[in-house]
Each structure stands twice: as structure tokens, then as C-alpha cells.
Design an enzyme around this catalytic site. Structure first.
Site, PDB file in Angstrom:
ATOM      1  N   ASP A 344       0.851  -1.180   0.000  1.00 18.45           N
ATOM      2  CA  ASP A 344       0.000   0.000   0.000  1.00 18.45           C
ATOM      3  C   ASP A 344       0.894   1.240   0.000  1.00 18.45           C
ATOM      4  O   ASP A 344       2.074   1.161   0.355  1.00 18.45           O
ATOM      5  CB  ASP A 344      -0.891  -0.031   1.246  1.00 18.45           C
ATOM      6  N   ASP A 648      -9.645  -6.609   3.036  1.00 16.76           N
ATOM      7  CA  ASP A 648      -8.348  -7.065   2.531  1.00 16.76           C
ATOM      8  C   ASP A 648      -8.056  -8.509   2.930  1.00 16.76           C
ATOM      9  O   ASP A 648      -7.114  -9.111   2.429  1.00 16.76           O
ATOM     10  CB  ASP A 648      -7.215  -6.175   3.081  1.00 16.76           C
TER      11      ASP A 648
END
Length: 904
Positions: A344, A648
Site C-alpha cells: 500500500d 483485505d
């Protein structure tokens, strides 16, 4: 309001899906059902409810007791056999041998207990994360309590930056916005209103009067009644699907089980042959029985899987110091094989601290140095450091007045942190760099009113006392602010805002946006009122800010490249922002950027063909991550994937290494992941990969050392039998060698420092095991030479007229020393022993300690009988050291040959 207990019909202790539809109830009915009020629970009632409902935390692991771990040490079959042997020795009047064997076995069990208990404690620590505090009203008084002490009926206060600790039905909400990405996947903050009432069947993501555990207050403030805690929250319901610490054996352990069983069978056959041969030669049955048992214990690698677990657990403890918590030991093995890290952007590759980089004021560009929330930096124009101009100071002053965020020093963390919106915090810091104090400005210009920000208005305006009049301070999207302005501030003062000026400002805003900066416009109006505050304003300037890359992340990306690992950015941000950060980090030197929309249009086959060339995925959802992981794995990559939200979890489970964020991540993502970063830093992922490689290397070193030692012992005994010599070692001596050499020195190899150049090697092929050609060669060469040298020493001592006790002592000491030399040689299967020979201080201490014990066994008269030893002379020592040290050049030659053939 005190109550004896919540009535049965309320059942806030039920799972979330079975509880009343709190979002469909009026606050008054809520108070009635939960038997609380606007002043919160009485502290005594809160204590009663805590006892009834339990702590507000996810199901924790059972407390670890040392006793089961200790008694488990005596379930080993060979340990039991040894105790039987000690008992038989006592019965046959071999009291000294019986006591010696028993003492050695107990020491071995205690060593095993200490190792395993430490490993269990390390694993237990991975299951726990510290709970935050929560602000609540108890009896009308605001108090701060640990989040684990929240109970249904508590009145929870919500402020910017708070992580909600329980499910709450709102009773008050003032411009309240929640980041619910962790629970619903919604990337934008969600507006909340306490007065709204929803139908019972309203989906969770649309319940605007509820806030849920695990979400974060991003703006405004509020209060509400806790309706569910712990595993009964919506968050806990999802967590139940993924909870449970993995206890399955790692692939390496399974592989070593098979190898260990094979070696055990071979060793026991060899021991059987030796014992039978001894009996046929007329040796005493009891002596051969004890000898066979001792040799079997020494030769069989029964502790191999346990040692691997201990090595992994000790490595896990080291990784904690590098901000990586390992939840599954198997992940440590996989780390060394990682070929792609999908990371990320926000907070991992960047600081997650918005920072003002550029300002446009009075037709002048300014650059601002410094990063993050520390109020340190300089203003510069055209490359020269300058003091802020009057116009720039006015821009920053108005910007701070239009902010609710604060920047404070966090004593515990040792850094400046933001409380509230990160964009506003960046304005506060920029003003502080110009010498403007937010507290002093707030005292001088007290806020009297506010027109709040909304996604429709795209601006926020505050009204402040300026003497007897009012001044309006506004910030927002440039196009919205400019539409409200009629003048602009220049170096000559206020001037009309004509078309040419508007075009120039729009050009400046576009230039900032192209550079991936988030752009805010700031304006003010003096002597006004609320009705006219947002018209006829004066444009003060533009502020461009960005979440800056972590300086250590760029260095980590360089290390990745050298290590043969491809870093990839996956973010929900705009592709322009993502690409700019990626270029600044050196991540986009090659490859391309694609968006989630483009990813949606790709079929799986197309994605698999192109996935190797994509370096940045922008505007992607958590669901897209799963496709990316699958595509990379189909290309043979070993994938590490980061994530922080509930959505996620599938991608984290699918990845070879799922990595959760310790700071911003939810407990569900941490449960789904194999590893958690305690600092949310990309550099920590790379550090964990390095540790993973080092741990695997250290397991390999241990195995080479252990198996070479065992091979040498078996070879010595078989060689003596074949040569018609008597047994070169007694049963107690064999047991002592096993304890001394397979104990502390072997464990010291598990904490050996990483070899130089470890992160300049390509990733280890996950399909290849430890026992490569070089490793097997070194084991066989080391074992064979040890057997040959010790057998030659024993034969020479007997031929020289030495007594059996002296000949056995020479062989015993030589066998111990040669294994110590092995320990140093096997610190690498490729590098010379003379390259940093004493870098492992634990090995140095272990060997020194064992040598001291060896001298006690050899020279203390009380030890001569139980250990069958004899006091050696100085010439004896010279010959022993020379003979045992000969293993070093032999292994160096084997390593050189392996390097030459490119096998190392």
C-alpha cells in the site's frame, strides 16, 4: 443512572446479527432498553456489567502455563529409554553410571523446557495487541478508561482521530465523519447523523446513526451509547470467521520429519550392528545395552523438528525488534523466497503525514522544506531561503484559523502527531514553521461561528472576532473558493480579481495538481456577518500538500532490487498522485501504471500476461488485490501483500505472505495475515525478508552442524568395530558429547549474525529444500573426517601404550573439540571460516563455557570415575588440538570446490 442489570429482552450480549436493530430505535427507547441515560452509567453499575459481559476484546489465547511445557519434555521416547537405562544400571549396582545418566537427562530436559517455553511465550506475545483508551461519561463525569473496560450502556465520546472501540448508536453528532474502510471498504469518510432513524433491514454501510468498532473518527465530534462489545460487535462477528492461531507444522518441519525418520532408521541399524558386534566379541551385555542406548540417543536427530521451531521462534523475537510480528512460523520460511512485495502507499511507502510542499501567494511561488508534523522547515523562493512575506503570513494565519485539527507532541511515541484532519494539520504545521502559534491565534481571534465543510460545498468557513467586527476565514477547493472572491491579496495590497489573475491562479493550481499535490485555496473577508461571509471574499493564495515518501522506503526499494525482489504499489489514490510518489521512491523507473477501472476491463489471461510489467495499481479496491495476487502466483512469483481492512482479508490469506498494518490495520486483517508491521513501514517488510533469509540460513547451519556431528560419532564407532578395536567411548561420554555439542553451541548457531551480502542474493527457490548438493557434501566431508581423525587418535593412543582410560579420554576430548571447530566452519556453507570468524558472540561464549566444563570433567578427580576420564598432559593437548583443528582446512577445501563449481 444505576440499574440492577439489563433486562433479558435486550440481550446486548448476543452476537451482532441477533441483537435488536439499534439503528431503528429512538435515543429515548435506547436509554430505556439499555437502562442508562444521558449521563452514562454509574461507575458501580459499569463494574457489574463488565463482570457480566466480560472484557471488550477479541477472544484471547489461553494463559500459558509452564508445567505442560515441562512435562512434555519427558514424552520423548528416547528420554524414557534413558531413564529405564539408568534404572537398570542402578539395579545392576552401576550406581555411578545410573546417577550420571539421570543427571544428564534432567539437564537435557531442562534445556528443552527453557527453549520451548521461550518459544511459546514468543508466540503468545504475537496473539496480543494493546487496547487503546476510550473517553466515556460515567455518572456525568468524563473519564478515560481502557477500551477493554467498555460495557453496553456506556456513553462513549467521539473525537477526531479516535478509533471506535465498540458498536455505538449515536445520540449526538456534530459534523461527524467516520472512516469505515476497515469494515465496509468505503474509501471516503461517511457522514453520521444522530437524529436519523433507519428501517430494520437497512444495510450496515448505510446506517448513518451508527458507528462501529474498528472504524476511525476522521472529522467532527459525537457521542453515543455502546450497544455491543467484544465478539458481539459487527466487527467481532467478522473476526470469528478468521480467528484462531495456526498450529499446523511448517513445510520445513514436515520435510525434516521425513529426513529425521530416514536418518533415525539408518542410525538405529548402525547402532544395532555395533551392539551385536560387541556382544559377539564378548563385551558385557549390560555395558553394550547402555552403550547402545546412549549411542542411539546421540545419533538419532529426534529433536530436529523441535529445534527448527525454536530457531524460528527465536528469529521471530528478533523480527519484533525490526517492527515485524510473525503470526505463523511457516511464514518465516516463505519470507526468504519472496519475489514480489505488493505494498500500500499511504503510511507504508509514505509517512501518512500530510505536508505542505508549495505555496502560491501574491503571484509568488514558495517552497517549504521539512516533512511530517514536526514544525521544522524553511521557506524558499527561487532556490533562496527567505523569511515569509506579509502576504504569506496572512495566508497561513487565515488557514490556521479555519482549522479544527491540532498538532501535539506525543511523549510516548517521541514525535509530533496530528489530532484531527491530516490536511488541516499540515496547514497548522506550515504556519508554525512561519512562527505562527495556533494557540495564540485562537486566543486572539476567538471563533464565534462556523459554516462546516461538506462534500457538496467543498469548503469550510469560520467566523472570528476581530475587535468589534467579524472576519471570515475560508479554505476549500480552488474553483469553489475563487467563485466566492472578488479581490486578491498582492504585494501592493488588495487588488480586483480580474480574468487574467483568475487564469494565472488556475494555471498555478493545475501545476500543483500535476505534481501530485493536493491543492487548497484560502480566502478571507473582514467586517462581515454569517449571511454574507462566503461572498465578496479576498483570495489569499494556494497551498499544495502531499503525503511525502518515507526516506527509508527509497533505500529499502534499492535493497529489494539488489535482492531480486520486485516492489509494486497498490493504492486507492489517484493515479497521478500514486505515480508521482512511485517516481520519487524510484519504484517507477520501469514498468507502467494502471487503474482499477482498467483492471476491471482486463480478463484474467490478459492480466497474467501484463502483471510482470505493472509497477503501480491506482484507484483499486480491496477486491482487486485478490486478482493481482492470483495473477502473480500463476506466474510463479512468491507474493507478499499488505492490507489493513476487513475487505483485505481474502487477499492477505491468498498471498504467500499476508502483511497487516499494526497501526491502521483491523484485528481481522491481522488475523488473516501471516505478519503484522508494528510501524506500518515498507522498510520493515524488507527488514523482515532479510531476517527471514537469515533465519533459514541459521536453520541450515544448525542442521549441517548437527548431522555432521552425528555422522562423525556413528562413523567412529563403526570404524572401531570394523578395525577390531574396543569401543573408543563409554556410554556416559557419548551422552555428554551429545549434551555439550548439541546444546548451547548448536543453539548459538540459531542466532548467528546474517552473512554479508545476504540481500544481494536472489530469492531462494521455494521448491528447493535445505539439503542441496553443497550442504550434503559438507555434512559428509565433516562427518567422515571427524570419524577418521578420532579413530586414528584412538588407535595411536592404544598403540603408544596408553591405558584404555587415557585412550578414551583423548578420543572423547578430540571429538568434542572437533565439533566446536565444526560449529565455526558451518557458520557458512559458502564463505571461509576466516571471514569474521568470531562474529557470533553467543557461539564464542557457548564454546568457552563448554571448554571450561570439559576441563572440569578431565581434571577434577571426582569426575574421573563417572565419565571414565583421565588427566591429560600438555603434549596430549597439543596433539588433540592439532588433530581436531585439521577439520578446518578440510572443510575450507570443500567450500572452495563448491564455490568453484558454482554450487554454493
Amino acid at each position: 443512572m444505576t440499574a440492577p442489570g439489563i433486562r433479558q429482552r435486550n440481550r446486548p450480549d448476543q452476537p451482532a446479527q441477533l441483537q435488536p436493530p439499534w439503528h431503528s430505535l429512538e435515543p429515548d427507547e435506547l436509554y430505556l432498553r439499555l437502562e442508562t441515560g444521558a449521563e452514562g452509567l454509574d461507575p458501580a453499575e459499569a463494574a457489574l456489567r463488565l463482570n457480566r459481559f466480560g472484557a471488550n476484546e477479541l477472544t484471547a489465547a489461553q494463559p500459558l502455563s509452564p508445567w505442560p511445557v515441562f512435562f512434555r519434555q519427558f514424552k520423548n521416547v528416547l528420554i524414557v529409554i534413558l531413564f529405564i537405562a539408568a534404572f537398570l544400571s542402578a539395579l545392576l549396582a552401576h550406581a555411578v553410571e545410573a546417577v550420571t545418566i539421570a543427571v544428564i537427562v534432567v539437564f537435557a530436559a531442562l534445556l528443552g523446557f527453557w527453549q520451548e517455553y521461550r518459544a511459546e511465550r514468543a508466540l503468545e506475545a504475537l496473539r496480543r495487541m494493546a487496547a487503546p483508551d476510550a473517553a466515556v461519561l460515567r455518572g456525568g463525569t468524563e473519564v478515560t478508561v481502557p477500551a477493554r473496560d467498555l460495557v453496553p450502556g456506556d456513553l462513549l465520546l467521539l473525537r477526531p482521530g479516535d478509533r471506535v472501540a465498540a458498536d455505538v448508536r449515536l445520540t449526538e453528532a456534530f459534523n461527524l465523519q467516520l472512516d469505515e474502510a476497515a469494515l465496509t471498504g468505503e474509501s471516503l469518510p461517511v457522514d453520521k447523523k444522530a437524529a436519523l432513524i433507519f428501517h430494520e433491514d437497512t444495510p450496515l454501510a448505510e446506517r448513518g446513526n451508527m458507528v462501529y468498532a474498528g472504524t476511525v473518527v476522521s472529522y467532527g465530534r459525537g457521542a453515543g451509547i455502546v450497544v455491543a462489545t467484544a465478539m458481539h460487535t459487527e466487527f467481532g462477528g467478522i473476526a470469528r470467521m478468521i480467528t484462531g492461531i495456526e498450529t499446523s507444522r511448517t513445510p520445513l518441519q514436515e520435510n525434516l520429519d521425513r529426513v529425521g525418520n530416514l536418518l533415525a532408521r539408518a542410525a538405529l541399524v548402525a547402532v544395532g550392528v555395533i551392539v551385536v558386534a560387541g556382544l559377539l566379541r564378548g563385551e558385557a551385555f549390560v555395558e553394550m545395552l547402555l552403550f547402545g542406548i546412549a549411542l542411539g540417543v546421540a545419533a538419532v536427530p529426534e529433536a530436529l523438528p523441535a529445534v527448527v521451531t525454536i530457531s524460528l521462534a527465536l528469529g521471530v523475537q528478533r523480527m519484533v525488534k525490526r517492527h515485524a510480528l510473525m503470526r505463523r512460523l511457516a511464514a518465516v520460511e516463505t519470507l526468504g523466497s519472496t519475489t514480489v512485495i505488493c505494498s500500500d502507499k499511504t503510511g507504508t511507502l509514505t509517512r501518512d503525514e500530510m505536508t505542505v510542499r508549495r505555496l502560491y501567494c501574491a503571484n509568488q511561488w514558495y517552497e517549504l522544506s521539512g516533512a511530517g508534523y514536526a514544525p521544522e522547515g524553511d521557506f524558499s523562493a527561487q532556490g533562496r531561503v527567505e523569511l515569509p512575506s506579509v502576504a504569506l503570513v496572512e495566508l497561513l494565519r487565515v488557514g490556521v484559523l479555519a482549522c479544527d485539527a491540532r498538532v501535539v507532541w506525543d511523549e510516548a511515541a517521541g514525535r509530533w502527531t496530528a489530532q484531527g484532519d491530516p490536511t488541516e494539520a499540515a496547514l497548522v504545521v506550515a504556519a508554525a514553521k512561519a512562527g505562527l502559534s495556533q494557540a495564540e491565534l485562537a486566543a486572539r481571534y476567538s471563533r464565534l461561528d462556523e459554516i462546516p465543510f461538506s462534500s457538496e460545498r467543498k469548503r469550510m468557513t469560520t467566523l472570528h472576532a476581530e475587535g468589534p467586527a467579524l472576519v471570515a476565514c475560508a479554505k476549500g477547493a480552488p474553483e469553489v473558493i475563487l467563485s466566492a472572491c472578488v479581490t486578491q491579496l498582492t504585494v501592493e495590497g488588495e487588488r480586483p480579481l480580474d480574468q487574467a489573475s483568475l487564469e494565472e491562479i488556475a494555471k498555478a493550481a493545475a501545476e500543483m495538481a500535476t505534481g501530485a499535490l493536493r491543492v487548497l485555496a484560502i480566502a478571507s473577508k473582514h467586517d462581515t456577518d454569517r449571511a454574507e461571509a462566503e461572498s465578496g471574499m479576498t483570495f489569499l493564495g494556494l497551498v499544495g500538500m502531499i503525503d511525502p515518501p518515507r526516506p527509508e522506503a527509497r533505500a529499502a526499494i534499492v535493497v529489494c532490487r539488489e535482492a531480486g525482489i520486485r516492489p509494486v504499489m497498490i493504492t486507492g489514490d489517484h493515479p497521478v498522485t500514486a505515480a508521482a510518489v512511485a517516481r520519487e521512491l524510484g519504484l517507477l523507473d520501469q514498468g507502467c501504471v494502471i487503474t482499477g477501472a482498467e483492471l476491471e476491463r482486463m480478463d484474467d489471461a490478459t492480466l497474467e500476461r501484463q502483471v510482470g510489467d505493472i509497477r503501480v495499481y491506482a484507484r483499486v479496491s480491496p477486491a482487486h488485490k485478490l486478482r493481482v495476487v492470483a495473477a502473480l502466483q500463476k506466474q510463479g512469483e512468491v507474493v507478499a501483500m499488505t492490507g489493513d481492512g476487513v475487505n483485505d482479508a481474502p487477499a492477505l490469506k491468498k498471498a504467500d505472505i499476508g502483511i497487516a498494518m499494526g497501526i491502521t490495520g483491523t484485528a481481522v486483517s491481522k488475523e488473516a495475515a501471516a505478519m503484522t508491521l508494528t510501524d506500518d513501514n515498507f522498510a520493515s517488510i524488507v527488514a523482515a525478508v532479510e531476517e527471514g533469509r537469515a533465519i533459514f540460513d541459521n536453520i541450515k547451519k544448525y542442521l549441517m552442524y548437527l548431522l555432521a556431528s552425528n555422522t562423525g560419532e556413528i562413523g567412529l564407532m563403526m570404524g572401531a568395530m570394523l578395525a577390531g578395536l574396543p569401543l573408543p567411548l563409554g556410554a556416559v561420554q557419548i551422552l555428554y558429547v551429545n549434551l555439550a555439542t548439541d546444546g548451547l553451541p548448536a543453539l548459538a548457531l540459531a542466532v548467528d549474525p546474517a552473512e554479508p551480502g545476504l540481500m544481494r542474493r536472489p530469492p531462494r527457490d521455494a521448491s528447493r529444500g535445505i539439503f542441496r548438493r553443497t550442504v550434503v557434501t559438507l555434512i559428509l566431508v565433516g562427518g567422515a573426517w571427524s570419524a577418521l581423525v578420532n579413530l586414528a587418535l584412538f588407535a595411536w593412543a592404544r598403540a603408544s601404550g596408553c591405558s584404555d582410560a587415557e585412550a578414551m579420554t583423548v578420543t572423547f576430548v578430540s571429538l568434542v573439540l572437533i565439533q566446536f571447530f565444526n560449529a565455526y566452519s558451518f557458520r557458512s556453507d559458502r564463505d571461509s571460516i576466516f571471514r569474521r570468524p568470531f562474529a557470533n558472540r553467543w557461539l564464542n561464549r557457548a564454546v568457552l563455557w563448554e571448554i571450561c566444563l570439559l576441563l572440569v570433567v578431565v581434571y577434577l578427580p571426582a569426575m574421573h570415575r563417572p565419565f571414565g576420564t583421565f588427566s591429560l598432559t600438555l603434549p596430549d593437548w597439543g596433539l588433540i588440538i592439532l588433530a581436531s583443528g585439521s577439520i578446518v582446512p578440510v572443510l575450507e577445501l570443500a567450500k572452495w570446490y563448491a564455490r568453484r563449481r558454482g554450487a554454493a
